[in-house]
Design a protein around this motif. Sequence first.
Motif, short mmCIF file in Angstrom:
data_model
loop_
_atom_site.label_atom_id
_atom_site.label_comp_id
_atom_site.label_asym_id
_atom_site.label_seq_id
_atom_site.Cartn_x
_atom_site.Cartn_y
_atom_site.Cartn_z
N ILE A 1 4.06 -6.64 -10.26
CA ILE A 1 5.24 -6.87 -11.10
C ILE A 1 5.86 -8.21 -10.70
N SER A 2 6.10 -9.04 -11.70
CA SER A 2 6.71 -10.35 -11.44
C SER A 2 8.10 -10.39 -12.05
N PRO A 3 9.14 -10.20 -11.23
CA PRO A 3 10.51 -10.22 -11.74
C PRO A 3 11.02 -11.65 -11.91
N THR A 4 12.18 -11.78 -12.51
CA THR A 4 12.83 -13.08 -12.55
C THR A 4 13.34 -13.41 -11.15
N LYS A 5 13.67 -14.65 -10.94
CA LYS A 5 14.21 -15.05 -9.64
C LYS A 5 15.46 -14.24 -9.31
N GLU A 6 16.32 -14.05 -10.31
CA GLU A 6 17.59 -13.34 -10.08
C GLU A 6 17.33 -11.89 -9.68
N LYS A 7 16.43 -11.22 -10.38
CA LYS A 7 16.13 -9.82 -10.05
C LYS A 7 15.48 -9.72 -8.68
N PHE A 8 14.61 -10.69 -8.37
CA PHE A 8 13.94 -10.68 -7.07
C PHE A 8 14.94 -10.82 -5.94
N MET A 9 15.87 -11.78 -6.06
CA MET A 9 16.87 -12.00 -5.02
C MET A 9 17.79 -10.81 -4.88
N ALA A 10 18.14 -10.20 -6.03
CA ALA A 10 19.01 -9.02 -5.99
C ALA A 10 18.31 -7.86 -5.29
N LEU B 1 0.83 -1.21 0.00
CA LEU B 1 0.00 0.00 0.00
C LEU B 1 0.86 1.25 0.00
N GLU B 2 2.05 1.17 0.57
CA GLU B 2 2.96 2.32 0.60
C GLU B 2 3.71 2.46 -0.72
N THR B 3 4.14 1.35 -1.28
CA THR B 3 4.93 1.40 -2.51
C THR B 3 4.06 1.43 -3.76
N GLY B 4 2.79 1.00 -3.62
CA GLY B 4 1.91 0.91 -4.78
C GLY B 4 2.28 -0.24 -5.69
N MET B 5 2.96 -1.24 -5.11
CA MET B 5 3.47 -2.32 -5.96
C MET B 5 3.55 -3.63 -5.19
N ILE B 6 3.14 -4.72 -5.83
CA ILE B 6 3.40 -6.07 -5.34
C ILE B 6 4.49 -6.65 -6.23
N TYR B 7 5.62 -6.97 -5.64
CA TYR B 7 6.81 -7.37 -6.39
C TYR B 7 7.18 -8.80 -5.97
N LEU B 8 6.67 -9.78 -6.70
CA LEU B 8 6.90 -11.18 -6.36
C LEU B 8 7.10 -12.00 -7.64
#
Length: 287
Positions: free
Chosen positions: A225-234, A157-164
Motif C-alpha cells: 500500500i502506497s499512502p500519500t506523504k501526509e497519511k504516511f507521516m500521520a 510479515l506480521e502485518t501482512g502489509m508494506i506501507y510506504l
Amino acid sequence: MILVTGATGHFGRLTIDFLLQKGVEANQIAALVRSPEKATDLQAKGIHIIMGNYDEYDSLVRACRGVDKLLLVSGNDLSNRFSHHENMIKATMEANVKHVIYTSGAHKAENSTSLLWLFVEAHIKTERLLETSGLSYTILRNGLYMDLVPAFIGNALETGMIYLPTGEGKIGMALRSEMAEAAATVLASDGHENKIYTFVNTETFGYQNVATYLSEITGKPIQYISPTKEKFMATLSTAGIHMPQEYVNILLAQAQGEGDLASEDLVKLLGRKPMSLKPFLEQLYQS
C-alpha cells in the motif's frame, strides 16, 4: 600504499577484506581511524592503523604521506560532510597522493529542488572539487543498499502489509558488499583514472516487487500500500515512530523516479551480475 578512510565503518571494513582477498598484502593497506580501539580487528590482520580526524587538517596530511591510492569513504555527518571531504582532498594534494577513489551517491537530479538534495549536495560538490583538483580520481556513485530493505519494510510479515509512500517508483538497489568488492577492484588494479562508475543493479525494483516476492517466499500474502506523504507521516506519528525526514525523502524521491537507475558497471568490475532482489529476500526470509 592504499589508505582507506572510514575504515571502522561497514563499507571500509568490507573493502579492506576484499583487498586482502584480492592478494593485496596487509602491510600495503592503511586504515584511517579516529578511535584505535575500534580497529583492533584490523590491526590483528596486519593493517597499518593511522590516527586522523577530518577536522584536524595536519593529521590528514600526515596520514597521506607515502600513500599511492586513497579510498575516501563519504562521511555520515551530513551537515559537515563537504568540509570534511574538502579537508581530506586538500591533504591528499599536499601529500602528493597519486589517485583518489571517492564513494559518491547515485543520483539523477543535480539541483536543490531534488528531494535527495540533502544527501547529494555534498557528493556533487566533492565530485566537482576532484574534477578540478588536478588529482587522478575515480568516482564511485553508490546507489541505495539492498541491505536496507528489511529496515524499510519493518514487520511486514506480521502485518501482512508494506506501507510506504513510494508509489510505482523503482530503484536499482544492490548489496553493499558487492559495491565494496567493486571498490576493492578499482583500488587493486589500474585503468580507472578519471572515470565515474555508477554502482546500482542491472535492473530496478519497486516495493510491489518486494511484496510479491515475500508472498511467494513465505507463503504469506503481503500487500503493498502506497499512502500519500501526509497519511504516511500521520501513521508514523500515531504509531510513535520517528523516521528522520531525510529517510522519508528517500521514499518520496523513489516515488518520483529519482532512484530509477540501472547500470552494467558492477558487472564489469565484479565479473558477474550483482545479486537480484528475490534471491536476497530468499536468503533472509526463507524458512
